[in-house]
Design an enzyme around this catalytic site. Structure first.
Site, mmCIF file in Angstrom:
data_model
loop_
_atom_site.group_PDB
_atom_site.id
_atom_site.type_symbol
_atom_site.label_atom_id
_atom_site.label_comp_id
_atom_site.label_asym_id
_atom_site.label_seq_id
_atom_site.Cartn_x
_atom_site.Cartn_y
_atom_site.Cartn_z
ATOM 1 C CG LEU A 82 48.286 92.095 34.085
ATOM 2 C CD1 LEU A 82 46.910 92.416 33.510
ATOM 3 C CD2 LEU A 82 49.356 92.937 33.397
ATOM 4 C CG ASP A 83 51.494 96.022 38.881
ATOM 5 O OD1 ASP A 83 50.447 96.694 38.887
ATOM 6 O OD2 ASP A 83 52.508 96.351 38.235
ATOM 7 C CE1 TYR A 84 44.501 95.440 44.858
ATOM 8 C CE2 TYR A 84 45.492 97.543 45.410
ATOM 9 C CZ TYR A 84 44.443 96.654 45.517
ATOM 10 O OH TYR A 84 43.343 96.974 46.270
#
Length: 237
Positions: free
Chosen positions: A100-102
């Site tokens: 999952l991105d930041y």
């Protein structure tokens, strides 16, 4: 067991990286450097660069609720908080399954089983992932229908499995079965739809439920069995 599979499991590295270790003659079996992909037994002594390896037979499987502003990795060059910072009491080398991105939050699977991780991420198995997205404005029915039809992005055509409105008008639910990088963010940007929050709530039949942000729990045997059923019991070669 094939030597590259043994190395991948023992060192928690990819099979491709393990292949490189063998090709670069960094591996010894019973004191002799090998130059091919042989089968090894549990009684064999396996070394890489002089270090004797052993397999970690305890398999751990967790569901983790990743908060936003956390890196889906074991380490970060910028010293930002990572998923593994939440597992400090576990002395195993853990793998984040998928990413999952930041800014995104929600369900991640964390494990020390490399085969299981690869199985979940491999495009062959098309494991469904479900997300809740909060948009900056209420989407019209026409916009939802356009999303359902899909669109061509820079890396090819993409069409979600499902797009539907929730009980809250600014939240939509999207299901996909691809692991393409930041696919939902890129897809919605294609339609000029701004995302305020993106949260993964399910991977296959494993659900986030009411797990608190930054918390984790062990996967149940039923959940593990559900993943194996989705892959028809197959393993990657």
């Amino acid at each position: 067991m094939r030597i590259n599979k043994y190395l991948a499991e023992a060192l928690k590295i990819s099979r491709r990286k393990a292949d490189e270790y063998v090709k670069n003659r960094r591996v010894k079996v019973n004191g002799k450097t090998i130059n091919g992909f042989i089968d090894v037994k549990e009684t064999d002594v396996i070394e890489v660069d002089g270090e004797v390896l052993s397999l970690d037979k305890e398999r751990l499987y967790f569901a983790f609720n990743k908060p936003p502003f956390v890196i889906s990795s074991t380490s970060d060059e910028e010293n930002r908080k990572t998923v593994c910072d939440f597992f400090e009491g576990i002395d195993k080398k853990l793998i984040c399954v998928g990413r999952l991105d930041y800014l995104s939050e929600g369900l991640l699977i964390v494990t020390n089983d490399g085969d299981f991780a690869n199985m979940l991420m491999h495009p062959r198995f098309k494991i469904k992932k479900t997300y809740l997205i909060k948009t900056a404005r209420r989407l019209s029915e026409e916009e939802l229908e356009n999303l359902r039809r899909g669109a061509t992005l820079e890396d090819g055509f993409f069409k979600p499995l499902k797009v539907q409105r929730t009980n809250n008008d600014r939240w939509i639910l999207i299901s996909i079965n691809t692991g393409r990088n930041r696919i939902i963010r890129r897809f919605l940007k294609r339609f000029d739809i701004k995302i305020e929050k993106l949260k993964r709530i399910a991977i296959g039949n494993i659900e986030l439920g009411n797990l608190k942000k930054g918390s984790y729990r062990k996967l149940t045997q039923e959940e593990l069995s559900s993943i194996r059923k989705l892959t028809n019991g197959q393993r990657l070669n």
